[in-house]
Design a protein around this motif. Structure first.
Motif, mmCIF file in Angstrom:
data_model
loop_
_atom_site.group_PDB
_atom_site.id
_atom_site.type_symbol
_atom_site.label_atom_id
_atom_site.label_comp_id
_atom_site.label_asym_id
_atom_site.label_seq_id
_atom_site.Cartn_x
_atom_site.Cartn_y
_atom_site.Cartn_z
ATOM 1 N N TRP A 133 -0.383 -9.223 -10.632
ATOM 2 C CA TRP A 133 0.600 -8.093 -11.496
ATOM 3 C C TRP A 133 1.215 -6.403 -10.763
ATOM 4 O O TRP A 133 1.712 -6.256 -10.902
ATOM 5 C CB TRP A 133 0.144 -7.744 -12.884
ATOM 6 N N ALA A 134 -0.048 -6.483 -9.887
ATOM 7 C CA ALA A 134 0.315 -5.172 -8.888
ATOM 8 C C ALA A 134 1.144 -5.172 -7.790
ATOM 9 O O ALA A 134 1.041 -6.394 -7.095
ATOM 10 C CB ALA A 134 -1.184 -4.651 -7.899
ATOM 11 N N ASP A 135 1.901 -4.228 -8.205
ATOM 12 C CA ASP A 135 2.548 -3.719 -6.767
ATOM 13 C C ASP A 135 2.852 -2.866 -5.811
ATOM 14 O O ASP A 135 3.128 -3.459 -4.887
ATOM 15 C CB ASP A 135 4.380 -3.124 -7.671
ATOM 16 N N VAL A 136 1.900 -1.727 -5.777
ATOM 17 C CA VAL A 136 1.132 -0.761 -5.109
ATOM 18 C C VAL A 136 -0.158 -0.671 -5.609
ATOM 19 O O VAL A 136 -0.604 -0.230 -6.555
ATOM 20 C CB VAL A 136 2.722 0.466 -5.112
ATOM 21 N N VAL A 137 -0.408 -0.741 -4.316
ATOM 22 C CA VAL A 137 -1.859 -0.314 -3.990
ATOM 23 C C VAL A 137 -1.953 1.875 -3.462
ATOM 24 O O VAL A 137 -2.290 1.707 -2.337
ATOM 25 C CB VAL A 137 -3.182 -1.210 -3.550
ATOM 26 N N LEU A 138 -2.376 2.298 -4.337
ATOM 27 C CA LEU A 138 -2.494 3.788 -3.820
ATOM 28 C C LEU A 138 -4.223 3.625 -2.440
ATOM 29 O O LEU A 138 -4.892 3.832 -3.161
ATOM 30 C CB LEU A 138 -2.827 4.399 -4.736
ATOM 31 N N SER A 139 -3.535 4.350 -1.311
ATOM 32 C CA SER A 139 -4.207 5.531 -0.573
ATOM 33 C C SER A 139 -4.374 6.559 -0.961
ATOM 34 O O SER A 139 -3.698 6.665 -1.111
ATOM 35 C CB SER A 139 -4.265 4.674 0.806
ATOM 36 N N GLY A 140 -5.264 7.280 -0.883
ATOM 37 C CA GLY A 140 -6.164 8.745 -1.133
ATOM 38 C C GLY A 140 -6.828 8.836 -0.052
ATOM 39 O O GLY A 140 -7.728 10.252 -0.020
ATOM 40 N N ALA A 141 -6.409 8.644 1.647
ATOM 41 C CA ALA A 141 -6.988 8.768 2.066
ATOM 42 C C ALA A 141 -6.903 10.347 2.970
ATOM 43 O O ALA A 141 -5.713 11.137 2.215
ATOM 44 C CB ALA A 141 -6.352 7.504 3.596
ATOM 45 N N VAL A 142 -8.108 10.824 3.455
ATOM 46 C CA VAL A 142 -7.537 12.511 3.767
ATOM 47 C C VAL A 142 -7.947 12.723 5.007
ATOM 48 O O VAL A 142 -7.557 13.803 5.765
ATOM 49 C CB VAL A 142 -8.178 13.525 2.568
ATOM 50 N N THR A 143 -8.147 10.720 5.931
ATOM 51 C CA THR A 143 -8.332 11.749 7.242
ATOM 52 C C THR A 143 -7.345 9.860 8.237
ATOM 53 O O THR A 143 -7.186 9.420 7.569
ATOM 54 C CB THR A 143 -9.177 11.776 8.041
ATOM 55 N N ARG A 144 -6.712 10.231 9.343
ATOM 56 C CA ARG A 144 -6.096 9.382 9.549
ATOM 57 C C ARG A 144 -6.823 7.860 9.440
ATOM 58 O O ARG A 144 -6.439 6.946 10.416
ATOM 59 C CB ARG A 144 -5.526 9.480 11.486
ATOM 60 N N ILE A 181 1.049 -1.384 -0.101
ATOM 61 C CA ILE A 181 -0.214 0.019 0.037
ATOM 62 C C ILE A 181 1.519 1.109 0.149
ATOM 63 O O ILE A 181 2.332 1.624 0.530
ATOM 64 C CB ILE A 181 -1.275 0.026 1.108
ATOM 65 N N GLY A 182 0.881 1.881 -1.201
ATOM 66 C CA GLY A 182 0.978 3.387 -0.811
ATOM 67 C C GLY A 182 0.165 4.417 -0.782
ATOM 68 O O GLY A 182 -1.061 4.392 -0.070
ATOM 69 N N PHE A 183 0.613 5.627 -0.339
ATOM 70 C CA PHE A 183 0.125 6.609 -0.158
ATOM 71 C C PHE A 183 -0.196 7.419 -1.220
ATOM 72 O O PHE A 183 0.673 8.323 -1.518
ATOM 73 C CB PHE A 183 0.056 7.354 1.125
#
Length: 307
Positions: free
Chosen positions: A254-265, A16-18
């Motif tokens: 095939w996915a290396d990173v899935v991005l989180s688009g969070a705006v809160t903790r 997971i990335g941000f």
């Protein structure tokens, strides 16, 4: 969170990335921003918010962070946070993008928020700006939303400059968007300039509503490219089942990173829980029924308002 290779780029990432698209500027197209961010969208308030969510991500084990020149002050906020935390470049992996310029003047109601320019002059200007803010932290530099229509994948001067940047140590990639994502990925895989292909990584939209790019992303993975998934929550349309939606993306081989688009903790922590989530057969069947025709999905996305 264990780090793993980003394809054969030589970079290491976490599953997971941000992504800072929604915390780097006052307006964006993610649903629910009025509730999540409130009324104070000042530069100072959003920098505090960005730092808060970045710290939640880092403390949860995330080590890949993704920005862009057009994400308002995202690079600046990321840079100030990296300095505040006292981190060194080998402790995190940072990607950014060029090709759009933020022109919203820090207004949610701006008539135009960003302008596309994928010329050689724009590349040279924006990579200089990104490096001035991120310095040695900048690892991955991507064309922002490359399309067939823009002609950027046929621009020999831009491709040569990307080859040059790759030779200086940057990993070069592209992000894609829209109903023709798969075509753009396959065109990028076939690029050749000065005897080589500058690209090593692709970032694409994949979620349980829009999965049409999956075969092309698998081709990119098999070619040794890094693969980053964005918009796993469909710009907030899947927010009520975020953990499961991100788990579905993480399950793709095939996915290396899935991005989180969070705006809160709390959103960040909920997203990270996807790592411990195994979808049931019933959940998988439910998601399969949610798939939308590709053109319908992108038509609906294009109607989302900046807020």
């Amino acid at each position: 969170m264990e780090r793993r290779p980003l394809g054969r780029t030589g970079l290491s990432v976490t599953p997971i990335g941000f992504g800072l698209a929604a915390v780097g500027r006052p307006g964006y197209i993610t649903l629910g921003r009025d509730h999540d961010l409130g009324q104070d969208r000042s530069v100072e308030a959003l920098e505090r918010r960005a730092h808060e969510v970045l710290s939640a991500a880092y403390d949860a084990g995330i080590r890949y962070f993704d920005a862009a020149r057009s994400y308002g002050f995202a690079e600046r906020f990321l840079s100030s946070w990296l300095q505040q935390r006292g981190l060194s470049p080998n402790e995190v992996t940072v990607g950014s993008k060029w090709g759009y310029t933020y022109v919203g003047n820090w207004r949610v109601d701006a008539k135009v928020h960003e302008v596309k320019d994928q010329s050689l002059a724009a590349l040279r200007r924006q990579v200089t700006e990104s490096r001035a803010l991120l310095g040695d932290f900048l690892d991955l530099y991507q064309i922002h939303s490359a399309t067939l229509e823009s002609g950027v994948l046929e621009d020999r001067e831009v491709l040569k400059e990307l080859n040059h940047l790759r030779a200086t140590g940057l990993v070069i990639g592209l992000s894609v968007s829209g109903p023709r994502q798969a075509e753009v990925i396959r065109r990028a895989l076939a690029v050749e300039v000065d005897g080589g292909n500058p690209f090593q990584c692709v970032q694409a939209t994949w979620n349980v509503l829009e999965s049409s790019a999956a075969p092309a992303l698998n081709d990119a993975h098999n070619a040794g490219w890094g693969v980053i998934i964005k918009e796993a929550l469909a710009n907030g349309r899947l927010a009520d089942r975020d953990t499961q939606a991100i788990a579905a993306a993480l399950a793709k081989p095939w996915a290396d990173v899935v991005l989180s688009g969070a705006v809160t903790r709390d959103q960040m922590l909920s997203n990270v829980r996807a790592l411990q989530t195994r979808l049931t057969g019933h959940e998988l069947e439910t998601f399969e029924k949610l798939v939308e025709p590709r053109d319908q999905y992108w038509s609906e996305r294009s109607q989302l308002h900046w807020s």
